[in-house]
Design a protein around this motif. Structure first.
Motif, short mmCIF file in Angstrom:
data_model
loop_
_atom_site.label_atom_id
_atom_site.label_comp_id
_atom_site.label_asym_id
_atom_site.label_seq_id
_atom_site.Cartn_x
_atom_site.Cartn_y
_atom_site.Cartn_z
N PRO A 1 -24.86 31.40 6.48
CA PRO A 1 -24.54 30.37 7.48
C PRO A 1 -25.65 30.30 8.52
O PRO A 1 -26.11 31.34 9.00
CB PRO A 1 -23.25 30.89 8.11
CG PRO A 1 -23.30 32.38 7.94
CD PRO A 1 -24.09 32.63 6.68
N GLU B 1 -26.20 28.10 11.93
CA GLU B 1 -25.71 27.10 12.87
C GLU B 1 -26.80 26.08 13.21
O GLU B 1 -27.95 26.46 13.43
CB GLU B 1 -25.28 27.85 14.15
CG GLU B 1 -24.06 27.29 14.80
CD GLU B 1 -24.42 26.33 15.89
OE1 GLU B 1 -25.21 26.72 16.74
OE2 GLU B 1 -23.91 25.19 15.87
N GLN C 1 -16.14 30.60 8.57
CA GLN C 1 -16.33 31.81 9.38
C GLN C 1 -15.80 31.59 10.81
O GLN C 1 -15.94 30.50 11.36
CB GLN C 1 -17.81 32.15 9.45
CG GLN C 1 -18.08 33.51 10.10
CD GLN C 1 -19.56 33.75 10.34
OE1 GLN C 1 -20.22 32.99 11.05
NE2 GLN C 1 -20.09 34.81 9.74
N LYS D 1 -18.91 39.78 8.20
CA LYS D 1 -20.39 39.79 8.13
C LYS D 1 -20.84 40.59 9.34
O LYS D 1 -20.60 40.20 10.48
CB LYS D 1 -20.91 38.37 8.17
CG LYS D 1 -22.42 38.27 8.10
CD LYS D 1 -22.83 36.83 7.76
CE LYS D 1 -24.32 36.65 7.69
NZ LYS D 1 -24.91 36.46 9.01
N ASN E 1 -27.86 41.48 2.98
CA ASN E 1 -28.48 40.36 3.71
C ASN E 1 -29.64 40.85 4.58
O ASN E 1 -29.51 41.86 5.27
CB ASN E 1 -27.42 39.67 4.59
CG ASN E 1 -28.01 38.58 5.47
OD1 ASN E 1 -27.84 38.58 6.68
ND2 ASN E 1 -28.70 37.64 4.88
N ASP F 1 -33.91 39.13 4.99
CA ASP F 1 -35.30 38.95 4.54
C ASP F 1 -35.52 38.95 3.04
O ASP F 1 -36.53 39.47 2.58
CB ASP F 1 -36.21 40.00 5.18
CG ASP F 1 -36.26 39.84 6.67
OD1 ASP F 1 -36.99 38.98 7.16
OD2 ASP F 1 -35.51 40.56 7.36
N GLY G 1 -30.69 33.46 3.72
CA GLY G 1 -30.75 32.39 4.70
C GLY G 1 -32.12 31.75 4.72
O GLY G 1 -32.41 30.79 4.02
N ARG G 2 -33.02 32.33 5.54
CA ARG G 2 -34.33 31.73 5.75
C ARG G 2 -35.13 31.61 4.47
O ARG G 2 -35.91 30.67 4.32
CB ARG G 2 -35.08 32.53 6.82
CG ARG G 2 -34.40 32.37 8.19
CD ARG G 2 -34.86 33.41 9.16
NE ARG G 2 -34.49 34.76 8.74
CZ ARG G 2 -34.81 35.86 9.39
NH1 ARG G 2 -35.53 35.78 10.48
NH2 ARG G 2 -34.42 37.04 8.95
C1 LIG Z 1 -30.72 29.41 13.24
C2 LIG Z 1 -29.78 30.48 12.72
C3 LIG Z 1 -28.40 30.29 12.84
C4 LIG Z 1 -27.50 31.29 12.37
N1 LIG Z 1 -26.13 31.07 12.45
C5 LIG Z 1 -25.27 32.01 11.95
C6 LIG Z 1 -23.85 31.82 11.93
O1 LIG Z 1 -23.30 30.79 12.37
N2 LIG Z 1 -23.07 32.81 11.43
C7 LIG Z 1 -23.62 33.99 10.92
O2 LIG Z 1 -22.88 34.86 10.46
N3 LIG Z 1 -24.95 34.18 10.89
C8 LIG Z 1 -25.78 33.23 11.38
N4 LIG Z 1 -27.14 33.43 11.31
C9 LIG Z 1 -27.67 34.64 10.63
C10 LIG Z 1 -27.94 34.33 9.13
O3 LIG Z 1 -26.75 33.97 8.47
C11 LIG Z 1 -28.56 35.56 8.42
O4 LIG Z 1 -27.68 36.65 8.55
C12 LIG Z 1 -29.92 35.94 8.99
O5 LIG Z 1 -30.78 34.81 9.07
C13 LIG Z 1 -30.60 37.02 8.11
O6 LIG Z 1 -30.71 36.58 6.78
P1 LIG Z 1 -32.10 35.99 6.19
O7 LIG Z 1 -33.17 37.01 6.48
O8 LIG Z 1 -31.85 35.81 4.72
O9 LIG Z 1 -32.36 34.70 6.92
C14 LIG Z 1 -28.03 32.47 11.78
C15 LIG Z 1 -29.42 32.64 11.67
C16 LIG Z 1 -30.29 31.66 12.13
C17 LIG Z 1 -31.79 31.90 11.98
#
Ligand SMILES: Cc1cc2nc3c(=O)[nH]c(=O)nc-3n(C[C@H](O)[C@H](O)[C@H](O)COP(=O)(O)O)c2cc1C
Length: 312
Positions: A10, A12, A67, A137, A197, A199, A222-223
């Motif tokens: 997720p 936001e 969530q 989470k 989760n 990187d 995510g990213r």
């Molecule tokens: C812009 C942004 C918004 C996010 N919003 C949420 C959210 O609403 N709920 C949540 O559990 N994590 C949120 N996260 C965290 C991501 O879900 C994820 O855990 C985090 O980016 C690490 O994973 P990644 O390295 O694969 O990006 C957000 C991260 C970013 C960068």
């Protein structure tokens, strides 16, 4: 790698219903799309954005995971009833948000600061028969990774559907050091249904995780999926995104966001999304900043790439 379950994290302000559907249509490969959190209140009145985001029509044909963000177990129970009424199969609680505006109220990763509170919170929740399975989470601590064994010990006491572990503390936000070994240890200790989760940006990152920890059942990305929306498909043995697919991805998102929010917001969202494929590339970032149309944005990101979306 194909049996691995893949969650789209997720995010936001980025991963709304439009992005989820366009992603599924063009790239596929994701099993579950996670919804950004609903900030629960006493009256349980969701914002218009939250209500639309969780609307089953907005998520038609997708498996999604709603969530909640709350430190009030009664609010969580009332919200679970609402989610069950929408016929979703699972619902998640956020124990990971590191934003100071959230944690200073003791919500998100702020809940990890007080293990005694976590215990009483989940004791209260699981005294009830839940209308829909609950997952969490979490991060591995608030200030220090040394907090993880205690937090994990608490979470392992309850029958969560699954536990997603962002392998950082709240203090480490999104880019500092991370602690993949915290996940590996938990898996080896036999804690069931863990989701990794943090990187995962390339197929090699996932192969590395599986080589270290072959019992891994699921990952959340995510990213990595924003930088390369074909990543999940590649994990399934599919091909890397072509330049044509990437161009279709951005232009379809722009058209749909423009229909819903207007030109200025749509362009702002596209630029926010393109922060990831342009990460670390000063020239792309500069061109993106200056672009004032979707064509200019696409040119900034894909100009100079070959037909496979790689730098020419
Ligand atoms: C812009 C942004 C918004 C996010 N919003 C949420 C959210 O609403 N709920 C949540 O559990 N994590 C949120 N996260 C965290 C991501 O879900 C994820 O855990 C985090 O980016 C690490 O994973 P990644 O390295 O694969 O990006 C957000 C991260 C970013 C960068």
């Amino acid at each position: 790698m194909s049996a691995l379950k893949i969650y789209f994290a997720p995010m936001e302000g980025i991963t709304d219903g439009i992005l989820r559907r366009v992603h599924r249509d063009i790239f596929s490969g994701v099993d579950v799309y996670c919804l950004p959190f609903h900030k629960l209140t006493q009256s349980l009145s969701l914002t218009a954005r939250e209500t639309r985001d969780v609307d089953p029509e907005e998520n038609a044909g997708l498996t999604v995971l709603p969530q909640a963000l709350t430190r009030d177990p009664s609010q969580l129970l009332a919200w679970l009833d609402y989610i069950a009424g929408l016929q979703y199969r699972c619902a998640d609680l956020n124990l990971g948000c590191p934003s100071p505006t959230v944690t200073k109220r003791g919500r998100g990763s702020g809940m990890l600061r007080d293990p005694g509170f976590l215990l009483s919170f989940f004791d209260f929740v699981f005294e009830h028969s839940l209308p829909v399975p609950l997952s969490v989470k979490t991060r591995i601590g608030f200030d220090d990774p040394g907090e993880w064994p205690r937090i994990l010990g608490i979470l392992a006491e309850y029958p969560f559907d699954h536990v997603t572990v962002h392998v950082r503390t709240a203090k480490e936000q999104y880019t500092c050091a991370k602690h993949p070994e915290a996940f590996d240890t938990a898996v080896r200790e036999g804690v069931p249904h863990l989701v990794y989760n943090g990187d995962l940006r390339t197929t090699e990152d996932v192969s590395g995780l599986l080589a270290r920890c072959p019992e891994t059942e699921a990952v959340m990305i995510g990213r990595g999926l924003l930088a390369d929306p074909s990543l999940a498909r590649q994990f399934r043995g599919g091909k890397r995104a072509s330049a044509e697919e990437l161009s279709r991805w951005y232009s379809t998102l722009y058209v749909r966001w423009k229909e819903r929010f207007g030109t200025t917001v749509a362009l702002g969202r596209i630029k926010k999304l393109m922060e990831w494929p342009s990460e670390g590339d000063i020239r792309k970032r500069r061109l993106l900043r200056r672009a004032d149309s979707i064509e200019g944005c696409i040119q900034a990101i894909l100009g100079g790439c070959d037909g496979d979306g790689r730098p020419a």
